[in-house]
Design a protein around this motif. Structure first.
Motif, PDB file in Angstrom:
ATOM      1  N   TYR A 176       0.929  -1.129  -0.087  1.00 13.06           N
ATOM      2  CA  TYR A 176      -0.104  -0.021  -0.028  1.00 13.06           C
ATOM      3  C   TYR A 176       1.023   1.073  -0.001  1.00 13.06           C
ATOM      4  CZ  TYR A 176      -3.779  -3.269   0.999  1.00 13.06           C
ATOM      5  OH  TYR A 176      -4.477  -4.277   0.776  1.00 13.06           O
ATOM      6  N   THR A 177       2.148   1.105  -0.695  1.00 11.98           N
ATOM      7  CA  THR A 177       3.005   2.294  -0.700  1.00 11.98           C
ATOM      8  C   THR A 177       3.089   2.626  -2.164  1.00 11.98           C
ATOM      9  OG1 THR A 177       5.047   1.058  -0.838  1.00 11.98           O
ATOM     10  CG2 THR A 177       4.071   1.742   1.389  1.00 11.98           C
ATOM     11  N   GLU A 178       4.032   3.617  -2.627  1.00 13.01           N
ATOM     12  CA  GLU A 178       4.255   3.738  -4.010  1.00 13.01           C
ATOM     13  C   GLU A 178       5.290   3.082  -4.500  1.00 13.01           C
ATOM     14  OE1 GLU A 178       4.702   7.820  -4.344  1.00 13.01           O
ATOM     15  OE2 GLU A 178       2.715   8.505  -4.036  1.00 13.01           O
ATOM     16  N   LEU A 179       5.816   2.095  -3.501  1.00 14.86           N
ATOM     17  CA  LEU A 179       6.984   1.190  -4.130  1.00 14.86           C
ATOM     18  C   LEU A 179       6.425   0.042  -4.744  1.00 14.86           C
ATOM     19  CD1 LEU A 179       9.217   2.013  -0.781  1.00 14.86           C
ATOM     20  CD2 LEU A 179       8.997   3.005  -2.956  1.00 14.86           C
ATOM     21  N   GLU A 180       7.102  -0.546  -5.492  1.00 15.68           N
ATOM     22  CA  GLU A 180       7.053  -2.134  -5.747  1.00 15.68           C
ATOM     23  C   GLU A 180       7.873  -2.971  -5.521  1.00 15.68           C
ATOM     24  OE1 GLU A 180       8.186  -1.721 -10.501  1.00 15.68           O
ATOM     25  OE2 GLU A 180       6.693  -0.066  -9.923  1.00 15.68           O
ATOM     26  N   ALA A 181       7.636  -4.505  -5.543  1.00 20.42           N
ATOM     27  CA  ALA A 181       8.582  -5.358  -5.313  1.00 20.42           C
ATOM     28  C   ALA A 181       8.543  -6.378  -6.397  1.00 20.42           C
ATOM     29  CB  ALA A 181       8.263  -6.381  -3.893  1.00 20.42           C
ATOM     30  N   GLU A 182       9.698  -6.651  -6.948  1.00 19.28           N
ATOM     31  CA  GLU A 182       9.808  -7.829  -7.953  1.00 19.28           C
ATOM     32  C   GLU A 182      10.659  -9.003  -7.448  1.00 19.28           C
ATOM     33  OE1 GLU A 182      12.068  -8.619 -12.134  1.00 19.28           O
ATOM     34  OE2 GLU A 182      11.771  -6.667 -11.595  1.00 19.28           O
ATOM     35  N   ALA A 183       9.871 -10.145  -7.306  1.00 22.98           N
ATOM     36  CA  ALA A 183      10.587 -11.142  -6.534  1.00 22.98           C
ATOM     37  C   ALA A 183      10.918 -12.159  -7.735  1.00 22.98           C
ATOM     38  CB  ALA A 183       9.493 -11.788  -5.525  1.00 22.98           C
ATOM     39  N   LEU A 184      12.096 -12.629  -7.595  1.00 27.94           N
ATOM     40  CA  LEU A 184      12.499 -13.725  -8.638  1.00 27.94           C
ATOM     41  C   LEU A 184      12.038 -14.979  -8.301  1.00 27.94           C
ATOM     42  CD1 LEU A 184      14.418 -11.388  -9.752  1.00 27.94           C
ATOM     43  CD2 LEU A 184      16.097 -12.758 -10.118  1.00 27.94           C
ATOM     44  N   SER A 185      12.090 -15.943  -9.084  1.00 27.32           N
ATOM     45  CA  SER A 185      11.673 -17.356  -8.767  1.00 27.32           C
ATOM     46  C   SER A 185      12.685 -18.072  -8.024  1.00 27.32           C
ATOM     47  CB  SER A 185      11.696 -18.099  -9.967  1.00 27.32           C
ATOM     48  OG  SER A 185      10.782 -17.689 -10.878  1.00 27.32           O
ATOM     49  N   PRO A 186      12.219 -18.979  -7.086  1.00 24.02           N
ATOM     50  CA  PRO A 186      13.291 -19.698  -6.119  1.00 24.02           C
ATOM     51  C   PRO A 186      14.372 -20.234  -7.024  1.00 24.02           C
ATOM     52  CG  PRO A 186      11.210 -20.809  -6.176  1.00 24.02           C
ATOM     53  CD  PRO A 186      10.747 -19.518  -6.895  1.00 24.02           C
ATOM     54  N   GLY A 190      21.306 -21.456  -7.559  1.00 23.45           N
ATOM     55  CA  GLY A 190      21.889 -20.246  -7.579  1.00 23.45           C
ATOM     56  C   GLY A 190      22.455 -19.725  -9.159  1.00 23.45           C
ATOM     57  N   MET A 191      21.553 -19.797  -9.993  1.00 18.13           N
ATOM     58  CA  MET A 191      21.651 -19.510 -11.426  1.00 18.13           C
ATOM     59  C   MET A 191      20.878 -18.312 -11.919  1.00 18.13           C
ATOM     60  SD  MET A 191      23.536 -21.978 -12.247  1.00 18.13           S
ATOM     61  CE  MET A 191      23.718 -22.070 -14.267  1.00 18.13           C
ATOM     62  N   GLU A 192      20.393 -17.540 -10.835  1.00 19.18           N
ATOM     63  CA  GLU A 192      19.524 -16.319 -11.385  1.00 19.18           C
ATOM     64  C   GLU A 192      20.526 -14.895 -11.772  1.00 19.18           C
ATOM     65  OE1 GLU A 192      17.467 -15.240  -8.205  1.00 19.18           O
ATOM     66  OE2 GLU A 192      19.246 -14.521  -6.840  1.00 19.18           O
ATOM     67  N   LEU A 194      20.617 -11.464 -11.455  1.00 20.11           N
ATOM     68  CA  LEU A 194      20.201 -10.296 -10.819  1.00 20.11           C
ATOM     69  C   LEU A 194      21.040  -8.919 -11.202  1.00 20.11           C
ATOM     70  CD1 LEU A 194      20.547 -11.312  -7.061  1.00 20.11           C
ATOM     71  CD2 LEU A 194      18.430 -10.662  -8.028  1.00 20.11           C
ATOM     72  N   ILE A 195      22.016  -8.817 -11.920  1.00 20.37           N
ATOM     73  CA  ILE A 195      22.763  -8.044 -12.230  1.00 20.37           C
ATOM     74  C   ILE A 195      22.110  -7.559 -13.714  1.00 20.37           C
ATOM     75  CG2 ILE A 195      24.750  -7.255 -13.800  1.00 20.37           C
ATOM     76  CD1 ILE A 195      26.513  -9.000 -11.878  1.00 20.37           C
ATOM     77  N   GLY A 196      21.598  -8.422 -14.604  1.00 22.74           N
ATOM     78  CA  GLY A 196      20.922  -7.969 -15.776  1.00 22.74           C
ATOM     79  C   GLY A 196      19.623  -7.338 -15.363  1.00 22.74           C
ATOM     80  N   ARG A 197      19.198  -7.493 -14.264  1.00 27.59           N
ATOM     81  CA  ARG A 197      17.781  -6.818 -13.881  1.00 27.59           C
ATOM     82  C   ARG A 197      17.815  -5.444 -13.397  1.00 27.59           C
ATOM     83  NH1 ARG A 197      13.236 -10.462 -14.160  1.00 27.59           N
ATOM     84  NH2 ARG A 197      13.951 -12.470 -14.860  1.00 27.59           N
ATOM     85  N   ILE A 198      19.033  -4.959 -13.135  1.00 33.34           N
ATOM     86  CA  ILE A 198      19.047  -3.555 -12.324  1.00 33.34           C
ATOM     87  C   ILE A 198      18.837  -2.478 -13.405  1.00 33.34           C
ATOM     88  CG2 ILE A 198      20.685  -2.148 -11.073  1.00 33.34           C
ATOM     89  CD1 ILE A 198      22.127  -4.820 -10.448  1.00 33.34           C
ATOM     90  N   ASP A 199      17.884  -1.567 -13.028  1.00 33.26           N
ATOM     91  CA  ASP A 199      17.829  -0.530 -13.965  1.00 33.26           C
ATOM     92  C   ASP A 199      17.719   0.712 -13.413  1.00 33.26           C
ATOM     93  OD1 ASP A 199      15.137  -0.357 -12.968  1.00 33.26           O
ATOM     94  OD2 ASP A 199      14.478  -1.497 -14.646  1.00 33.26           O
ATOM     95  N   SER A 200      17.251   1.758 -13.808  1.00 33.31           N
ATOM     96  CA  SER A 200      17.405   3.198 -13.339  1.00 33.31           C
ATOM     97  C   SER A 200      16.304   3.492 -12.185  1.00 33.31           C
ATOM     98  CB  SER A 200      17.236   4.231 -14.476  1.00 33.31           C
ATOM     99  OG  SER A 200      15.969   4.031 -15.128  1.00 33.31           O
ATOM    100  N   ARG A 201      15.237   2.366 -12.242  1.00 33.82           N
ATOM    101  CA  ARG A 201      14.163   2.386 -11.252  1.00 33.82           C
ATOM    102  C   ARG A 201      14.603   1.575 -10.334  1.00 33.82           C
ATOM    103  NH1 ARG A 201       9.860   0.470 -12.283  1.00 33.82           N
ATOM    104  NH2 ARG A 201       8.385   1.930 -11.312  1.00 33.82           N
ATOM    105  N   THR A 202      15.580   1.053  -9.925  1.00 35.69           N
ATOM    106  CA  THR A 202      15.964   0.087  -9.077  1.00 35.69           C
ATOM    107  C   THR A 202      16.432   0.588  -7.658  1.00 35.69           C
ATOM    108  OG1 THR A 202      16.537  -1.629 -10.734  1.00 35.69           O
ATOM    109  CG2 THR A 202      16.930  -2.086  -8.066  1.00 35.69           C
ATOM    110  N   ALA A 203      15.785   0.677  -6.588  1.00 34.59           N
ATOM    111  CA  ALA A 203      16.204   1.307  -5.061  1.00 34.59           C
ATOM    112  C   ALA A 203      17.187   0.368  -4.677  1.00 34.59           C
ATOM    113  CB  ALA A 203      15.128   1.433  -4.400  1.00 34.59           C
TER     114      ALA A 203
END
Length: 449
Positions: A176-186, A190-192, A194-203
């Motif tokens: 209920y805030t203006e923030l958003e969560a993006e959760a990756l799959s389990p 350890g093959m996810e 993360l680096i490729g998903r960082i962008d200018s909107r990532t806190a």
């Protein structure tokens, strides 16, 4: 009426004082259809000894950790807690202490919180720590909100290695805030990416180390990628004993570190209470939730302690607060401080080495069991295995429980919507596990597989 001290005349006087003649009139606004018509099916009252016997019989149906080989972890860990801790915690000056609003009468409480903060900063490799949080899950959520305040960005990226309960708590905080969560799959392997998903909107990027499935990783490349894009790296640690052996998150570039402190000073207690450790870089201290105890001197030059920063809703106007959680689990923080003080730096390192060595010992034994594959490539004291032929790990755990062995946690318990995780089992090993425990587990697995 044994526990109700009011007499009939007392009741009549109270009813008269509020202008009614009968207790039933108090419930006049409750529809008759919503009232309990029949009496509850409860046994008649019994004496104290009879009640004790009844509850003892019911408790006897449980298979407790101290009565069986025990390999359950997944965020709550069984460690030996020295008897001195409970004895010291029971002292009146500790057990009855409350929030130290008045430093002149709370020096003892403030001193141990200051020492606690020092321990946490050293453990995590950070520059400053607060006087603790409620538990690891809520501290994780608070850290995500803090990162958004610092970066003024809306997106929180949650690794698949993050404990699902920490993820769910964070998602609830942000809902209920203006923030958003993006959760990756389990991510048991350890093959996810993360680096490729960082962008200018990532806190911030939130990652757990060791991960939920036990895996360890070098966080330096991820930290560099976060900082290159203006995001923060937040590291969650569910097993603080690992910090006696694994390189600290601060040394690997983390900006915020959150730890569930239950392993030191506290038993498992059916899942709670826990203790949230929270540490960060000095430049972010004014955005950190909770409270900070500082050291100073009084007018006579003697050392003293005060609440240097108190930015909880309890202390400050709501719109200026950095946290609206009003407790910091002070007694749990004291237990943590006592345990870590008794261990000392050398003792913690020895305990961590022992935990890891025992886990390696169990892994080597399991590799000889037909139908089991170890998934974790590197780990501290917990690792994931999978069963061949898509055998349900829950069925294995239940079969072993019937044999008197508590054989870990099925991953499907936390990820019911992921059928591919049905055969995955988490096994945790601590200093409380013996060679006989491991042999009993291996023998039972050979029987049921």
């Amino acid at each position: 009426m044994r526990y109700l001290p009011h007499t009939e005349s007392d009741r009549r006087a109270m009813l008269a004082a509020i202008g009614i003649s009968d207790v039933e009139q108090l419930f006049a606004d409750v529809p008759v259809s919503a009232r309990q018509a029949a009496s509850f099916d409860l046994p008649a009252g019994q004496g104290e000894m009879a009640v004790e016997r009844a509850f003892t019989r019911m408790a006897g149906k449980n298979l407790s950790a101290g009565c069986a080989p025990f390999f359950i972890g997944a965020g709550i860990y069984r460690h030996h807690v020295p008897a001195a801790i409970d004895q010291l915690l029971s002292r009146g000056e500790f057990l009855t202490s409350y929030t130290p609003y008045q430093p002149e009468v709370s020096q003892g409480t403030l001193q141990y919180l200051f020492e606690f903060q020092t321990q946490v900063a050293l453990l995590t490799g950070m520059e400053v720590a607060n006087a603790s949080m409620y538990d690891g899950a809520t501290a994780c959520a608070e850290a995500a909100v803090m990162a958004a305040r610092i970066t003024k960005r809306p997106r929180v990226l949650l690794s698949g290695s993050l404990h699902p309960q920490y993820r769910e708590t964070t998602e609830t905080f942000l809902k209920y805030t203006e923030l958003e969560a993006e959760a990756l799959s389990p991510d048991p392997l350890g093959m996810e990416d993360l680096i490729g998903r960082i962008d200018s909107r990532t806190a911030c990027v939130v990652v757990q180390n060791p991960g939920f499935f036990g895996g360890l990783q070098d966080l330096r490349p991820l930290a560099e990628a976060c900082h290159a894009d203006g995001a923060l790296l937040m590291v969650m640690v569910a097993e603080p004993v690992s910090l006696g052996l694994v390189e600290s998150p601060g040394a690997m570039g983390a900006d915020i570190v959150v730890v569930e402190g239950q392993s030191l000073g506290m038993g498992m207690n059916f899942g709670g209470p826990g203790l949230g450790l929270f540490a960060t870089r000095d430049k972010y201290v004014r955005q950190m939730p909770g409270r900070i105890v500082g050291q100073t001197v009084d007018q006579d030059g003697r050392r003293g302690f005060v609440l240097t920063l108190s930015t909880r809703e309890q202390h400050i106007r709501r719109e200026k607060a950095t946290s609206n959680i009003c407790t910091n689990s002070g007694l749990c923080a004291l237990a943590f401080t006592m345990h870590l003080t008794l261990l000392g730096e050398t003792g913690l390192a020895r305990l961590a080495h022992l935990n890891h060595a025992l886990a390696v010992r169990l892994e080597s034994k399991l590799r000889a069991v037909k139908g089991i594959k170890v998934l974790s490539q590197s780990y501290f004291n917990e690792f994931a295995v999978t069963f061949a032929d898509d055998i349900d790990a829950t069925a294995i755990v239940e079969a072993l429980a019937a044999k008197g062995i508590l054989a870990g946690v099925p991953a499907a318990r936390f990820f019911p919507g992921w059928p591919e995780l049905r055969p995955v089992l988490l096994l945790a090993v601590t200093e409380t596990n013996t060679e006989a425990d491991m042999d009993a587990l291996v023998s039972a697995l050979n029987e049921v597989l």
